[in-house]
Design a protein around this motif. Structure first.
Motif, mmCIF file in Angstrom:
data_model
loop_
_atom_site.group_PDB
_atom_site.id
_atom_site.type_symbol
_atom_site.label_atom_id
_atom_site.label_comp_id
_atom_site.label_asym_id
_atom_site.label_seq_id
_atom_site.Cartn_x
_atom_site.Cartn_y
_atom_site.Cartn_z
ATOM 1 N N GLY A 90 44.957 37.496 21.210
ATOM 2 C CA GLY A 90 44.345 37.692 19.904
ATOM 3 C C GLY A 90 45.081 38.753 19.112
ATOM 4 O O GLY A 90 46.094 39.303 19.549
ATOM 5 N N VAL A 91 44.592 39.056 17.911
ATOM 6 C CA VAL A 91 45.230 40.034 17.041
ATOM 7 C C VAL A 91 44.141 40.829 16.327
ATOM 8 O O VAL A 91 43.097 40.285 15.956
ATOM 9 C CB VAL A 91 46.179 39.345 16.030
ATOM 10 N N ASP A 92 44.399 42.132 16.190
ATOM 11 C CA ASP A 92 43.500 43.029 15.455
ATOM 12 C C ASP A 92 44.222 43.571 14.227
ATOM 13 O O ASP A 92 45.467 43.580 14.172
ATOM 14 C CB ASP A 92 43.050 44.191 16.334
ATOM 15 N N VAL A 93 43.450 44.045 13.230
ATOM 16 C CA VAL A 93 44.010 44.624 12.024
ATOM 17 C C VAL A 93 43.581 46.086 11.934
ATOM 18 O O VAL A 93 42.448 46.443 12.273
ATOM 19 C CB VAL A 93 43.565 43.826 10.773
ATOM 20 N N GLN A 94 44.517 46.943 11.528
ATOM 21 C CA GLN A 94 44.257 48.374 11.384
ATOM 22 C C GLN A 94 44.463 48.787 9.940
ATOM 23 O O GLN A 94 45.211 48.145 9.188
ATOM 24 C CB GLN A 94 45.197 49.186 12.285
ATOM 25 N N CYS A 95 43.828 49.891 9.572
ATOM 26 C CA CYS A 95 44.045 50.426 8.231
ATOM 27 C C CYS A 95 45.392 51.140 8.183
ATOM 28 O O CYS A 95 46.053 51.336 9.203
ATOM 29 C CB CYS A 95 42.902 51.363 7.842
ATOM 30 N N GLU A 96 45.774 51.562 6.971
ATOM 31 C CA GLU A 96 47.075 52.194 6.794
ATOM 32 C C GLU A 96 47.171 53.514 7.561
ATOM 33 O O GLU A 96 48.225 53.858 8.105
ATOM 34 C CB GLU A 96 47.326 52.429 5.299
ATOM 35 N N VAL A 97 46.071 54.252 7.630
ATOM 36 C CA VAL A 97 46.098 55.549 8.325
ATOM 37 C C VAL A 97 46.332 55.350 9.814
ATOM 38 O O VAL A 97 47.177 56.015 10.430
ATOM 39 C CB VAL A 97 44.790 56.317 8.053
ATOM 40 N N ASP A 98 45.602 54.400 10.434
ATOM 41 C CA ASP A 98 45.780 54.143 11.864
ATOM 42 C C ASP A 98 47.177 53.612 12.160
ATOM 43 O O ASP A 98 47.782 53.962 13.181
ATOM 44 C CB ASP A 98 44.731 53.148 12.347
ATOM 45 N N ALA A 99 47.682 52.787 11.262
ATOM 46 C CA ALA A 99 49.035 52.279 11.463
ATOM 47 C C ALA A 99 50.060 53.401 11.357
ATOM 48 O O ALA A 99 51.050 53.435 12.120
ATOM 49 C CB ALA A 99 49.335 51.182 10.436
ATOM 50 N N LEU A 100 49.850 54.346 10.420
ATOM 51 C CA LEU A 100 50.760 55.480 10.289
ATOM 52 C C LEU A 100 50.742 56.346 11.544
ATOM 53 O O LEU A 100 51.794 56.785 12.036
ATOM 54 C CB LEU A 100 50.382 56.300 9.053
ATOM 55 N N LEU A 101 49.548 56.606 12.085
ATOM 56 C CA LEU A 101 49.450 57.380 13.318
ATOM 57 C C LEU A 101 50.138 56.669 14.479
ATOM 58 O O LEU A 101 50.796 57.299 15.314
ATOM 59 C CB LEU A 101 47.976 57.631 13.648
ATOM 60 N N GLU A 102 50.031 55.348 14.517
ATOM 61 C CA GLU A 102 50.680 54.575 15.579
ATOM 62 C C GLU A 102 52.198 54.666 15.462
ATOM 63 O O GLU A 102 52.906 54.800 16.464
ATOM 64 C CB GLU A 102 50.226 53.115 15.487
#
Length: 731
Positions: A90-102
């Protein structure tokens, strides 16, 4: 042998032409959220890997698929780690802040980074991905964001291995101790085979497989090339670089719509669409007696042929179930290859197969089997997936919001607001104060100053009047604006209702047209299938007609030969009949002559008897005939009458080599015994003694009896007339 296919490409066809016909529709379906499967099939050394990968200066299907994907979604790609794949397909979606932290976390980790599109391209494959046609999909959804994930696995000896794992892949020779036993090397971790699992949507996936997010064609192909170097190949008698495993390169495309503002990804997992395109380079089927394989190569060839045989069996069972309405179980689990792609054959995507044929005379038998199987697969119909539902947001919101921000920035720049890309907005009070007259200096330096305060009072009064006017004007504008908003709202509502009605009508029309189109497509397929069957039937009938004509000609020639033989036989039989007729005519004439002679002899004998009887009758009675003595009879025998010439019989050959005679004329002699003796004419006389009867004859009747029949009463027996010998009397 003749085989029919959808398309046939010659040896000089370009890779672009093959891609446009075969792979381009699959890429279009991938971007529209549908799955696809493309695999190359054929005998070893027939060009499957070349078709999939290509050569320097002329890229194959795989690099062209990647180039088309990134040419289409390039401006709409999401930033890294906005989409995140889980361990359950499956696939999940993250917000921009969580993606930046990742991203920051990944940059801080001391692990090898994924290839970057800004790095220099490896010259080893740079020419393969240098595609100049810039092919892309038309009408891409601009309100979605996209991310591409790739993975690369191989199926070797019916085991699945991840080609993108960081563990050492080449086997290290073990160390040997004094006891001639291997010592385990703790530094080496052999590759572990992966397990197939089924997700909540009943789709098969490889658990624990490495999936890399890529942002460009160069980055994606570099990942592929990294795994390609680990793929197992070997040198055989038929191919110097023969693939010993099935290579599967999987491209996953995750997409989700933007929110109502068109700025960020919609944080709803139900709106995420994950589509997949699998590019499969099958290992070639081969015969071990031709490749001279031994040891590991022999085992590899056996597993390759077994997996391909399972693929054929699954296709045959699917075809039988569809054609005859049966419900046989398809043996997907007999091989990892068929088990992995079970969903595609059950209707979860479009399947395309490229058959590679080598025109070598040595591959004739294998090529016939390959084309026979490939032709049969065309009769299998796979159900198509249903289109994904709409998100319900206004289309075109991405570019409309961008245009609004650009226009606002231009207006602020004209009014002296922020420029050079600054987007800070001024408050309404600041804009209102800029329109008021400037305040005079309020500094009082003298007690007797009577001008500063009146000026300040006048300015404040003017500002107060101006403020009142502005307030009234603002109130009027507010009322006007509210009225306009109400009218606009009602107009928008009416238009929206109108558009919704039209949209529903259009959707109904589209649904009807789609249904009609599907019906027509099915009808076209049915008619094409019937046409193919009729063509094949016509071909069979033509061959039968040709065979029957040849058979008719041969039978006509045979009948002509038989007629000529019959005429010759009739002529021969006529000659034999004429000869036999002549022979029997002569034989009949001879027999008739012999019979006439026999009858003449019999008549002559009767004449002689009649003459004797006449002589006896006409002899005077007073004369006593002299009885001949027996001695005289013995001395002078009475001559026998000449018997007729015997008729010869039929002569036949016997089995032993001799001859046998069958008599056709038989003479029957009969003799009747007298019922009683005739007495003499004078009954008065006494019976003479026995010797007196021998010495004298008494009357004519007795003598006639003796002359004609030699009956009792005379001393001569019946044999006297024929043999001239007296017959002995019985005691």
């Amino acid at each position: 042998m003749q085989y029919s296919f959808k398309e046939v490409f010659g040896t000089l066809v370009a890779q672009k032409e093959l891609f446009d016909v075969v792979a381009k529709p699959l890429v279009e379906d991938l971007i529209r959220g549908k799955n696809g499967l493309l695999f190359t099939y054929g005998v070893t050394g027939s060009g499957k890997t070349h078709t999939m990968t290509g050569s320097p200066g002329d890229g194959g299907l795989l690099p062209r698929c990647l180039a088309m994907i990134f040419n289409s979604i390039g401006p709409f790609q999401a930033k890294r780690f906005v989409f995140k794949l889980d361990d359950k397909n499956g696939v999940d979606v993250q917000c921009e802040v969580d993606a930046l932290l990742e991203r920051q976390k990944r940059d801080a980790m001391p692990v090898p980074k994924t290839p970057s599109g800004k790095r220099q391209i490896d010259p080893e494959f740079a020419d393969m991905i240098n595609v100049q046609d810039h092919c892309k999909v038309e009408e891409v959804d601009e309100d979605n964001v996209y991310s591409v994930f790739v993975s690369y696995i191989e199926i070797y000896n019916n085991y699945i291995y991840d080609l993108l794992e960081e563990t050492p892949f080449d086997l290290i020779k073990p160390k040997w101790n004094n006891c001639n036993t291997p010592v385990r090397n703790g530094d080496f971790i052999p590759p572990q085979s992966k397990i197939l699992r089924e997700d909540q949507n009943h789709n098969m996936y490889v658990t624990g497989c490495t999936e890399v997010e890529v942002k460009s064609t160069e980055e994606a192909f570099e990942v592929f090339w990294k795994g390609q170097k680990k793929r197992r190949i070997a040198n055989t008698q038929l191919n110097r670089e023969s693939s010993r495993s099935h290579g599967v390169f999987i491209i996953k495309l995750a997409q989700a719509p933007l929110d109502a503002d068109g700025d960020n990804v919609l944080q709803e997992k139900e709106q995420i669409t994950l589509s997949q395109l699998s590019l499969v380079d099958l290992a070639g089927s081969e015969r071990t007696n031709r490749t001279k394989a031994e040891g590991n190569r022999l085992r590899e060839a056996g597993n390759i042929n077994q997996s391909l045989m399972t693929l054929r069996t699954c296709i045959e069972v699917l075809r039988e179930n569809q054609m005859y309405g049966t419900n046989k179980m398809v043996p997907y689990r007999d091989s990892k290859l068929t088990h992995l792609f079970k969903n595609y054959f059950d209707g979860e995507g479009k399947v395309r197969m490229i058959v590679c044929v080598n025109p070598k005379a040595e591959d004739y038998e294998e090529s016939l089997q390959v084309m026979r199987f490939a032709e049969m697969t065309q009769e299998v119909e796979v159900a198509r997936p249903v289109d994904r539902p709409l998100c319900g947001l206004t289309p075109g919101r991405r570019f409309r919001n961008q245009a609004f921000r650009e226009e606002l920035a231009q207006k602020l720049e004209i009014r002296g607001g922020p420029i050079s890309g600054e987007t800070e907005e001024q408050s309404a009070s600041e804009i209102l104060l800029q329109n008021f007259p400037p305040l005079p200096s309020c500094e009082l330096l003298d007690i007797n100053d009577d001008q500063t305060l009146p000026k300040l009072t006048g300015v404040l009064e003017e500002r107060h009047k101006l403020r009142q006017k502005l307030s009234e004007e603002f109130a009027k504008n507010v009322l006007t604006f509210k009225t306009i908003l109400r009218e606009l709202d009602s107009s928008v509502m009416s238009k929206e209702n109108h558009f919704q009605g039209k949209l529903s009508e259009k959707e109904k029309v589209i649904t009807g047209q789609k249904t009609e189109l599907e019906r027509l497509e099915k009808k076209i397929k049915t008619l094409e299938y019937k046409i193919e069957i009729l063509e094949k039937t016509a071909t069979i009938y033509e061959e039968d007609k040709r065979h029957l004509q040849q058979e008719l000609e041969s039978k006509s020639q045979k009948l002509q030969r038989q007629a000529s033989d019959k005429r010759r036989l009739e002529a021969r039989l006529q000659g034999m009949v004429a000869e036999t007729t002549m022979k029997w005519e002569k034989e009949c004439e001879r027999r008739v002559a012999a019979k006439q002679l026999e009858m003449q002899n019999k008549l002559w004998v009767k004449d002689e008897k009649l003459k004797q009887l006449k002589a006896i009758v006409t002899e005077p009675k007073n004369e006593k005939p002299e009885r001949p003595s027996r001695e005289r009879d013995r001395e002078k025998p009475i001559p026998r009458s000449v018997s007729p010439t015997p008729v010869p019989g039929d002569v036949f050959k016997t089995r032993g080599g001799g001859q046998a005679v069958q008599f056709t004329e038989i003479e029957t002699l009969k003799q009747e015994s007298p019922t009683g003796r005739k007495r003499r004419s004078s009954p008065s006389n006494a019976d003479p003694p026995e010797d007196a009867a021998d010495s004298e004859w008494t009357d004519v009747e007795t003598r006639c009896s003796v002359a004609v029949e030699m009956r009792a009463g005379s001393a001569l027996g019946p044999g006297y007339q024929h043999h001239a010998m007296p017959k002995r009397r019985k005691p």
